[in-house]
Motif scaffolding. Structure first.
Motif, PDB file in Angstrom:
ATOM      1  N   LEU A  69     -14.495  12.217   9.085  1.00 37.29           N
ATOM      2  CA  LEU A  69     -13.112  12.653   8.958  1.00 37.29           C
ATOM      3  C   LEU A  69     -12.284  11.473   8.447  1.00 37.29           C
ATOM      4  O   LEU A  69     -12.426  10.352   8.936  1.00 37.29           O
ATOM      5  N   LEU A  70     -11.453  11.738   7.441  1.00 40.88           N
ATOM      6  CA  LEU A  70     -10.544  10.718   6.936  1.00 40.88           C
ATOM      7  C   LEU A  70      -9.121  11.154   7.255  1.00 40.88           C
ATOM      8  O   LEU A  70      -8.744  12.303   7.000  1.00 40.88           O
ATOM      9  N   THR A  71      -8.349  10.250   7.841  1.00 43.64           N
ATOM     10  CA  THR A  71      -6.970  10.556   8.206  1.00 43.64           C
ATOM     11  C   THR A  71      -6.032   9.528   7.592  1.00 43.64           C
ATOM     12  O   THR A  71      -6.390   8.365   7.404  1.00 43.64           O
ATOM     13  N   GLY A  72      -4.827   9.969   7.267  1.00 43.96           N
ATOM     14  CA  GLY A  72      -3.801   9.079   6.732  1.00 43.96           C
ATOM     15  C   GLY A  72      -2.503   9.287   7.475  1.00 43.96           C
ATOM     16  O   GLY A  72      -2.231  10.382   7.982  1.00 43.96           O
ATOM     17  N   SER A  73      -1.677   8.259   7.521  1.00 43.85           N
ATOM     18  CA  SER A  73      -0.493   8.287   8.368  1.00 43.85           C
ATOM     19  C   SER A  73       0.684   7.595   7.696  1.00 43.85           C
ATOM     20  O   SER A  73       0.537   6.886   6.693  1.00 43.85           O
ATOM     21  N   ARG A  74       1.848   7.798   8.300  1.00 46.77           N
ATOM     22  CA  ARG A  74       3.022   7.064   7.863  1.00 46.77           C
ATOM     23  C   ARG A  74       2.989   5.605   8.299  1.00 46.77           C
ATOM     24  O   ARG A  74       3.900   4.841   7.970  1.00 46.77           O
ATOM     25  N   ASP A  75       1.939   5.211   9.014  1.00 43.45           N
ATOM     26  CA  ASP A  75       1.775   3.795   9.365  1.00 43.45           C
ATOM     27  C   ASP A  75       1.081   3.013   8.251  1.00 43.45           C
ATOM     28  O   ASP A  75       0.647   1.878   8.462  1.00 43.45           O
ATOM     29  N   ASN A  76       0.953   3.647   7.044  1.00 44.47           N
ATOM     30  CA  ASN A  76       0.360   3.022   5.845  1.00 44.47           C
ATOM     31  C   ASN A  76      -1.154   2.863   5.932  1.00 44.47           C
ATOM     32  O   ASN A  76      -1.749   2.161   5.106  1.00 44.47           O
ATOM     33  N   THR A  77      -1.772   3.505   6.899  1.00 42.14           N
ATOM     34  CA  THR A  77      -3.190   3.286   7.172  1.00 42.14           C
ATOM     35  C   THR A  77      -4.017   4.541   6.951  1.00 42.14           C
ATOM     36  O   THR A  77      -3.588   5.647   7.265  1.00 42.14           O
ATOM     37  N   LEU A  78      -5.221   4.344   6.388  1.00 40.10           N
ATOM     38  CA  LEU A  78      -6.251   5.366   6.367  1.00 40.10           C
ATOM     39  C   LEU A  78      -7.336   4.974   7.367  1.00 40.10           C
ATOM     40  O   LEU A  78      -7.694   3.787   7.466  1.00 40.10           O
ATOM     41  N   CYS A  79      -7.832   5.952   8.113  1.00 42.79           N
ATOM     42  CA  CYS A  79      -8.911   5.710   9.069  1.00 42.79           C
ATOM     43  C   CYS A  79     -10.071   6.648   8.780  1.00 42.79           C
ATOM     44  O   CYS A  79      -9.862   7.824   8.481  1.00 42.79           O
ATOM     45  N   LYS A  80     -11.284   6.106   8.891  1.00 45.77           N
ATOM     46  CA  LYS A  80     -12.500   6.914   8.767  1.00 45.77           C
ATOM     47  C   LYS A  80     -13.118   7.035  10.146  1.00 45.77           C
ATOM     48  O   LYS A  80     -13.321   6.043  10.842  1.00 45.77           O
ATOM     49  N   GLN A  90     -13.887   2.675  10.474  1.00 41.57           N
ATOM     50  CA  GLN A  90     -13.317   1.807   9.447  1.00 41.57           C
ATOM     51  C   GLN A  90     -11.857   2.196   9.219  1.00 41.57           C
ATOM     52  O   GLN A  90     -11.480   3.351   9.386  1.00 41.57           O
ATOM     53  N   SER A  91     -11.036   1.214   8.855  1.00 41.43           N
ATOM     54  CA  SER A  91      -9.644   1.506   8.521  1.00 41.43           C
ATOM     55  C   SER A  91      -9.206   0.593   7.383  1.00 41.43           C
ATOM     56  O   SER A  91      -9.788  -0.473   7.155  1.00 41.43           O
ATOM     57  N   ALA A  92      -8.190   1.036   6.661  1.00 42.38           N
ATOM     58  CA  ALA A  92      -7.645   0.252   5.551  1.00 42.38           C
ATOM     59  C   ALA A  92      -6.153   0.511   5.475  1.00 42.38           C
ATOM     60  O   ALA A  92      -5.701   1.647   5.648  1.00 42.38           O
ATOM     61  N   ALA A  93      -5.391  -0.546   5.245  1.00 42.14           N
ATOM     62  CA  ALA A  93      -3.940  -0.424   5.163  1.00 42.14           C
ATOM     63  C   ALA A  93      -3.440  -1.004   3.852  1.00 42.14           C
ATOM     64  O   ALA A  93      -3.933  -2.040   3.385  1.00 42.14           O
ATOM     65  N   ILE A  94      -2.472  -0.306   3.234  1.00 38.89           N
ATOM     66  CA  ILE A  94      -1.812  -0.771   2.023  1.00 38.89           C
ATOM     67  C   ILE A  94      -0.313  -0.676   2.256  1.00 38.89           C
ATOM     68  O   ILE A  94       0.191   0.358   2.690  1.00 38.89           O
ATOM     69  N   SER A  95       0.398  -1.745   1.983  1.00 44.45           N
ATOM     70  CA  SER A  95       1.843  -1.764   2.212  1.00 44.45           C
ATOM     71  C   SER A  95       2.540  -0.633   1.471  1.00 44.45           C
ATOM     72  O   SER A  95       2.255  -0.358   0.308  1.00 44.45           O
ATOM     73  N   ARG A  96       3.431   0.076   2.164  1.00 46.20           N
ATOM     74  CA  ARG A  96       4.259   1.168   1.633  1.00 46.20           C
ATOM     75  C   ARG A  96       3.460   2.403   1.251  1.00 46.20           C
ATOM     76  O   ARG A  96       3.995   3.312   0.609  1.00 46.20           O
ATOM     77  N   GLU A 116       4.178   8.491  -0.608  1.00 49.77           N
ATOM     78  CA  GLU A 116       5.600   8.371  -0.899  1.00 49.77           C
ATOM     79  C   GLU A 116       5.899   7.216  -1.848  1.00 49.77           C
ATOM     80  O   GLU A 116       7.011   7.139  -2.381  1.00 49.77           O
ATOM     81  N   ASP A 117       4.946   6.312  -2.073  1.00 53.40           N
ATOM     82  CA  ASP A 117       5.176   5.240  -3.036  1.00 53.40           C
ATOM     83  C   ASP A 117       4.890   5.696  -4.468  1.00 53.40           C
ATOM     84  O   ASP A 117       4.897   4.885  -5.389  1.00 53.40           O
ATOM     85  N   LYS A 118       4.606   7.018  -4.645  1.00 52.73           N
ATOM     86  CA  LYS A 118       4.423   7.672  -5.949  1.00 52.73           C
ATOM     87  C   LYS A 118       3.081   7.373  -6.601  1.00 52.73           C
ATOM     88  O   LYS A 118       2.831   7.798  -7.730  1.00 52.73           O
ATOM     89  N   VAL A 119       2.202   6.638  -5.914  1.00 49.26           N
ATOM     90  CA  VAL A 119       0.881   6.324  -6.443  1.00 49.26           C
ATOM     91  C   VAL A 119      -0.118   7.373  -5.950  1.00 49.26           C
ATOM     92  O   VAL A 119      -0.091   7.773  -4.781  1.00 49.26           O
ATOM     93  N   ILE A 120      -0.990   7.808  -6.845  1.00 47.47           N
ATOM     94  CA  ILE A 120      -2.082   8.717  -6.494  1.00 47.47           C
ATOM     95  C   ILE A 120      -3.360   7.886  -6.479  1.00 47.47           C
ATOM     96  O   ILE A 120      -3.783   7.362  -7.517  1.00 47.47           O
ATOM     97  N   ARG A 121      -3.965   7.746  -5.312  1.00 49.06           N
ATOM     98  CA  ARG A 121      -5.126   6.880  -5.153  1.00 49.06           C
ATOM     99  C   ARG A 121      -6.390   7.711  -4.953  1.00 49.06           C
ATOM    100  O   ARG A 121      -6.362   8.750  -4.305  1.00 49.06           O
TER     101      ARG A 121
END
Length: 275
Positions: A69-80, A90-96, A116-121
């Protein structure tokens, strides 16, 4: 099916839902920062809990085999997460990187994410790293979907007065530029989905907007094939494609609307049920 108890209210008051076709499991993300897994034929209580995000969870994507399961949050973090143990591996964070939506690419280890930073990753879940980023859009990207063959990605943006409010088609095999844009909504386009092939005759997609309309578009040309105004429904928040001619549409004011294609004359959507 067991009926969900008081704790199960989170599922219906939550921010996101996702499921795996062919499985009894589905997942809910709540405003209380938790993610829960439910068994449709199991107990009233959740089958698993995923705890670790510090702000609202705004994205959910589960692997086709339902092991990750992959989750994303308003805390700028993705968690696996490992689904069986409920542990974050595993987790990864990118500013904004305030996540707005996640969608797993069918048959691949990649997940598309809007922000919300308009980037599609595009994330490679094997190492939880960004493998590519699509060209930045002018407006916040609210939602994303991936075609059944895994070749195309669809995103949609916020906006007002017809500025922004568009949906955009991308080819994931080459991400230098957009393939097509679908313009016609006058307020934020909150949801976009590919529709199953068959009934419409050619590849099509659907969008729903805060302007209370659902539109069906021809994928290749961008032509609007059908436009349905749901009077009194308020802003439309999300779509789900069901059968080849059926779409579910969620609204802020009037619940969920079941829409069907009327092919008696020209292809057109009509509301057949609301609940």
């Amino acid at each position: 099916m067991a009926s969900l108890g008081m704790e199960g209210n989170r599922c219906f008051l939550g921010w996101r839902l996702t499921c795996v076709f062919g499985s009894n499991r589905f997942f809910s993300a709540s405003r209380d920062k938790t993610v829960l897994m439910w068994d449709l034929h199991g107990k009233v209580d959740p089958a698993q809990k995923f705890l670790g995000h510090h702000l609202i969870v705004t994205g959910l994507a589960v692997s086709p085999d339902c092991t990750q399961l992959l989750t994303g949050s308003r805390d700028n973090t993705l968690c696996k997460w490992d689904v069986e143990s409920g542990q974050c591996v595993q987790s990864a964070a990118i500013s904004r990187n305030l996540v707005t939506h996640l969608c797993w690419v069918p048959g691949e280890s990649y997940v598309v994410q809007t922000s919300e930073d308009k980037v599609i990753r595009v994330w490679d879940t094997r190492g939880l790293q960004v493998s590519q980023a699509l060209p930045m859009k002018q407006y916040i990207q609210m939602h994303c979907d991936v075609s059944a063959d895994g070749n195309y990605c669809l995103t949609c943006s916020n906006g007002f007065g017809g500025q922004g409010c568009e949906s955009t088609l991308w080819d994931l095999r080459q991400t230098r530029d957009k393939v097509c844009e679908y313009k016609g909504h006058t307020q934020t386009t909150a949801s976009c989905v590919f529709l199953p092939a068959g009934t419409w005759g050619s590849p099509v997609l659907a969008t729903s907007s805060h302007d209370c309309t659902v539109k069906v578009w021809e994928q290749s040309t961008g032509a609007c094939l059908s436009n349905l105004f749901l009077d009194g429904a308020g802003p439309l928040s999300s779509l789900a494609a069901c059968e080849t001619s059926s779409i579910l549409c969620a609204s802020f004011k009037s619940g969920i609307h079941s829409l069907q294609m009327d092919s008696s004359q020209a292809p057109a959507l009509q509301e057949v049920l609301s609940f």
